[in-house]
Design a protein around this motif. Structure first.
Motif: not given
Length: 81
Positions: A51-54
């Motif tokens: 997961r890559k926040p933002g």
């Protein structure tokens, strides 16, 4: 039903395509070296992306009243309780 297949490292070199097919069919393929288990041949399983926040920043918009429940829905639920 899966079965276990045990082959030497030398045999595995010449039978890799067939052994790979058996691993995909569910057989457990064990490659031995000097009579001892050395490698297990397993089918590849994709790992999920981390997961890559933002990453969706600026792409999703919510209205200012997104968390307010309309009165007709509140009354409808309250009337059924």
């Amino acid at each position: 039903m899966s079965e276990q297949v045990q082959v030497t490292l030398h045999e595995a070199k010449s039978q890799l395509l067939q052994l790979g097919a058996r691993a995909w069919q569910g057989d457990r393929v064990v490659i031995t070296k000097a009579g001892m288990p050395y490698l297990d041949l397993l089918p590849h399983v994709d790992t999920p992306q981390t997961r890559k926040p933002g990453r969706l920043k600026e792409k999703i918009r919510m209205s200012t009243d997104f968390d307010r429940t309309p009165e007709d829905i509140i009354e409808g639920v309250a009337g059924r309780l």
